[in-house]
Design an enzyme around this catalytic site. Structure first.
Site, PDB file in Angstrom:
ATOM      1  N   SER A 194       0.701  -1.357  -0.068  1.00 24.99           N
ATOM      2  CA  SER A 194       0.098   0.009  -0.130  1.00 24.99           C
ATOM      3  C   SER A 194       0.996   1.285  -0.108  1.00 24.99           C
ATOM      4  O   SER A 194       1.797   1.511   0.808  1.00 24.99           O
ATOM      5  CB  SER A 194      -0.902  -0.097   1.240  1.00 24.99           C
ATOM      6  OG  SER A 194      -1.629   0.935   1.233  1.00 24.99           O
ATOM      7  N   ILE A 207       3.079  11.129   3.480  1.00 22.48           N
ATOM      8  CA  ILE A 207       2.281  11.420   2.464  1.00 22.48           C
ATOM      9  C   ILE A 207       0.914  12.162   2.955  1.00 22.48           C
ATOM     10  O   ILE A 207       0.370  13.099   2.482  1.00 22.48           O
ATOM     11  CB  ILE A 207       1.821  10.175   1.575  1.00 22.48           C
ATOM     12  CG1 ILE A 207       3.149   9.550   0.978  1.00 22.48           C
ATOM     13  CG2 ILE A 207       1.156  10.799   0.397  1.00 22.48           C
ATOM     14  CD1 ILE A 207       4.086  10.271  -0.003  1.00 22.48           C
ATOM     15  N   CYS A 246      -0.565   3.801  10.742  1.00 23.76           N
ATOM     16  CA  CYS A 246      -0.103   4.840   9.664  1.00 23.76           C
ATOM     17  C   CYS A 246       0.727   6.276  10.748  1.00 23.76           C
ATOM     18  O   CYS A 246       0.040   6.767  11.523  1.00 23.76           O
ATOM     19  CB  CYS A 246      -0.883   5.600   9.013  1.00 23.76           C
ATOM     20  SG  CYS A 246      -0.268   6.928   7.927  1.00 23.76           S
ATOM     21  N   ILE A 260       5.783  -5.409   8.629  1.00 24.21           N
ATOM     22  CA  ILE A 260       5.363  -4.133   9.666  1.00 24.21           C
ATOM     23  C   ILE A 260       5.198  -3.073   8.734  1.00 24.21           C
ATOM     24  O   ILE A 260       5.692  -2.894   7.521  1.00 24.21           O
ATOM     25  CB  ILE A 260       6.685  -3.673  10.694  1.00 24.21           C
ATOM     26  CG1 ILE A 260       8.158  -3.709   9.776  1.00 24.21           C
ATOM     27  CG2 ILE A 260       7.034  -4.521  11.868  1.00 24.21           C
ATOM     28  CD1 ILE A 260       9.311  -2.805  10.502  1.00 24.21           C
ATOM     29  N   GLY A 312       9.236  -4.798   4.682  1.00 23.36           N
ATOM     30  CA  GLY A 312       9.947  -3.894   5.273  1.00 23.36           C
ATOM     31  C   GLY A 312      11.338  -4.111   4.756  1.00 23.36           C
ATOM     32  O   GLY A 312      12.377  -4.993   5.252  1.00 23.36           O
ATOM     33  N   GLY A 349       7.706  -3.037  -1.635  1.00 24.09           N
ATOM     34  CA  GLY A 349       7.096  -1.508  -1.480  1.00 24.09           C
ATOM     35  C   GLY A 349       8.033  -0.607  -2.145  1.00 24.09           C
ATOM     36  O   GLY A 349       8.288  -0.532  -3.196  1.00 24.09           O
ATOM     37  N   THR A 350       9.085  -0.090  -1.083  1.00 28.21           N
ATOM     38  CA  THR A 350       9.935   0.870  -1.503  1.00 28.21           C
ATOM     39  C   THR A 350      11.005   0.455  -2.720  1.00 28.21           C
ATOM     40  O   THR A 350      11.226   1.402  -3.601  1.00 28.21           O
ATOM     41  CB  THR A 350      10.962   1.270  -0.395  1.00 28.21           C
ATOM     42  OG1 THR A 350       9.969   1.879   0.718  1.00 28.21           O
ATOM     43  CG2 THR A 350      11.981   2.279  -0.582  1.00 28.21           C
TER      44      THR A 350
HETATM   45  C1  LIG Z   1       5.448   6.284  -0.137  1.00 30.34           C
HETATM   46  C2  LIG Z   1       4.980   5.446   0.842  1.00 30.34           C
HETATM   47  C3  LIG Z   1       3.313   5.413   1.122  1.00 30.34           C
HETATM   48  C4  LIG Z   1       2.909   4.426   1.953  1.00 30.34           C
HETATM   49  N1  LIG Z   1       1.566   4.542   2.104  1.00 30.34           N
HETATM   50  C5  LIG Z   1       1.005   3.420   2.954  1.00 30.34           C
HETATM   51  C6  LIG Z   1      -0.477   3.564   2.993  1.00 30.34           C
HETATM   52  O1  LIG Z   1      -1.127   4.350   2.550  1.00 30.34           O
HETATM   53  N2  LIG Z   1      -1.102   2.611   3.888  1.00 30.34           N
HETATM   54  C7  LIG Z   1      -0.107   1.751   4.600  1.00 30.34           C
HETATM   55  O2  LIG Z   1      -0.849   0.772   4.993  1.00 30.34           O
HETATM   56  N3  LIG Z   1       0.896   1.804   4.290  1.00 30.34           N
HETATM   57  C8  LIG Z   1       1.692   2.403   3.709  1.00 30.34           C
HETATM   58  N4  LIG Z   1       2.906   2.467   3.231  1.00 30.34           N
HETATM   59  C9  LIG Z   1       3.858   1.616   4.071  1.00 30.34           C
HETATM   60  C10 LIG Z   1       4.219   0.346   3.165  1.00 30.34           C
HETATM   61  O3  LIG Z   1       2.938  -0.295   2.848  1.00 30.34           O
HETATM   62  C11 LIG Z   1       5.063  -0.519   3.523  1.00 30.34           C
HETATM   63  O4  LIG Z   1       4.389  -1.249   4.825  1.00 30.34           O
HETATM   64  C12 LIG Z   1       6.478  -0.222   4.246  1.00 30.34           C
HETATM   65  O5  LIG Z   1       7.036   0.727   3.437  1.00 30.34           O
HETATM   66  C13 LIG Z   1       7.760  -0.987   4.391  1.00 30.34           C
HETATM   67  O6  LIG Z   1       7.736  -1.905   3.388  1.00 30.34           O
HETATM   68  P1  LIG Z   1       9.014  -1.518   2.444  1.00 30.34           P
HETATM   69  O7  LIG Z   1      10.215  -1.047   3.072  1.00 30.34           O
HETATM   70  O8  LIG Z   1       9.136  -2.396   1.372  1.00 30.34           O
HETATM   71  O9  LIG Z   1       8.512  -0.276   1.786  1.00 30.34           O
HETATM   72  C14 LIG Z   1       3.793   3.482   2.636  1.00 30.34           C
HETATM   73  C15 LIG Z   1       5.057   3.582   2.232  1.00 30.34           C
HETATM   74  C16 LIG Z   1       5.722   4.207   1.534  1.00 30.34           C
HETATM   75  C17 LIG Z   1       6.990   4.392   1.055  1.00 30.34           C
END
Ligand SMILES: Cc1cc2nc3c(=O)[nH]c(=O)nc-3n(C[C@H](O)[C@H](O)[C@H](O)COP(=O)(O)O)c2cc1C
Length: 326
Positions: A31, A83, A141, A202, A257, A279-280
């Protein structure tokens, strides 16, 4: 990695069941990193079909404009984002966006946020009455003034949100847990009692970046959520801890994560994840899912496993070391 072609037969090794849904691969697009499913579809070679599921951007009852800039900031091995849950509101998502999605491509999961329990329930109810496959409740969040992480850091509050949303939907209910709390395992236990079918572990860790010349925070919201490879060791430990609670109840975890390679993904399965989130990493390699899928198949073949579920929670801890002293 071997160079065997990725035939349909080999790809079948990736298929799995998650809360009654069929995922063609155990990868989940996270997400906030893929908009409402359209974000990367203009990138040549990208397809939502490379993921078993896709989580839509966090959705609240009313539309939100989000936070002032900067909203994202690169940090060593990661990024901060705040955001502020920019989204067009649940009615717009349900009425206008879901009909644009191709449910043949992948499973679509709504991501629900709110400032009050009533708001979580109302958004959950709207998605319940829609074609969406599952509902993820984001009680973690860190980037909004009210709600979000306040619910996720208090096990009593977390359980109340889960219980209320549980009563509002018969669809699979995934609770997204916050790492910004003392005892994530206790929180998971309370959420299971309240009716959660699965966990996402997480969300981002709270952080700050400072402009030393201006002596101000770089992020418009002052603080943001840290994601990317920098948080992977924290995420792995938390997946391991939550898995200890979940395994007796057969509750699956979407581990996430900082996953940016096959090796990262494998570590999350071993720690206790049934599926893993990307995600990232998509920001710098939108085609990463097909590479991780191929890498997982290669690993399963080398280790003579026929499906990914055989890897979940296979971590062999060093004996006689409780692991909580440094
Ligand atoms: C730009 C951005 C926006 C995000 N928006 C949401 C969101 O709207 N809802 C949510 O549950 N997590 C949100 N997340 C968290 C991600 O879904 C994810 O849980 C978190 O970034 C860890 O994973 P990653 O290190 O692979 O990005 C967001 C992360 C990023 C980087």
């Amino acid at each position: 990695m071997n160079n065997k072609p990725l035939t349909e037969d080999r790809k079948k090794m990736l298929a799995m069941e998650f809360c009654g849904m069929r995922f063609t691969t155990p990868l989940v697009l996270l997400s906030g990193c893929v908009g409402f499913g359209e974000e990367y579809t203009r990138v040549k070679g990208f397809t939502n079909r490379d993921a078993g599921a896709l989580c839509l951007k966090g959705t609240t009852l009313k539309a939100r404009l989000g936070n002032p800039p900067h909203r994202v900031w690169e940090t060593p091995m990661g990024m901060l984002n705040a955001i502020g849950l920019q989204n067009p509101g649940a009615h717009h998502v349900v009425d206008k966006i879901l009909s644009q999605l191709d449910f043949d491509e992948t499973r679509f999961i709504a991501n629900v946020s709110g400032s009050t329990i009533e708001e979580y329930v109302e958004v959950t109810r709207l998605f319940d009455d829609s074609p969406i496959d599952a509902i993820e409740i984001n009680i973690s969040c860190p980037n909004v003034k009210e709600g979000g992480v306040q619910f996720g850091n208090d096990p009593d509050m977390s359980a109340r949100v889960v219980e209320a949303c549980r009563a509002a939907t018969g669809k699979p209910l995934i609770t997204k847990l916050s790492p910004n709390q003392t005892d994530i395992a206790d929180n998971a236990r309370r959420c299971i009692e309240a009716g959660s079918d699965a966990f996402a572990v997480i969300n981002t860790l709270m952080g700050m970046a400072i402009d030393s010349e201006q002596r101000t925070p770089v992020i418009g919201n002052n603080q943001g959520g840290l994601s990317g490879p920098a948080i992977k060791p924290v995420a792995l430990l938390m997946v391991h801890k939550v898995h200890q609670v979940c395994k007796a109840h057969d509750i699956p975890i979407i581990g996430q994560g900082g996953i940016a390679s096959t090796e990262d993904a494998l570590e999350f399965f071993i720690a206790g994840a049934s599926a893993v989130g990307i995600g990232t990493a998509l920001f710098y390699d939108p085609l990463i899912c097909s590479k991780i899928n191929a890498g997982i198949i290669d690993y399963l073949e080398r280790h003579r496993m026929s499906e990914i579920t055989q890897l979940t929670g296979t971590l062999a801890l060093n004996e006689n070391y409780p692991g909580n002293c440094i």
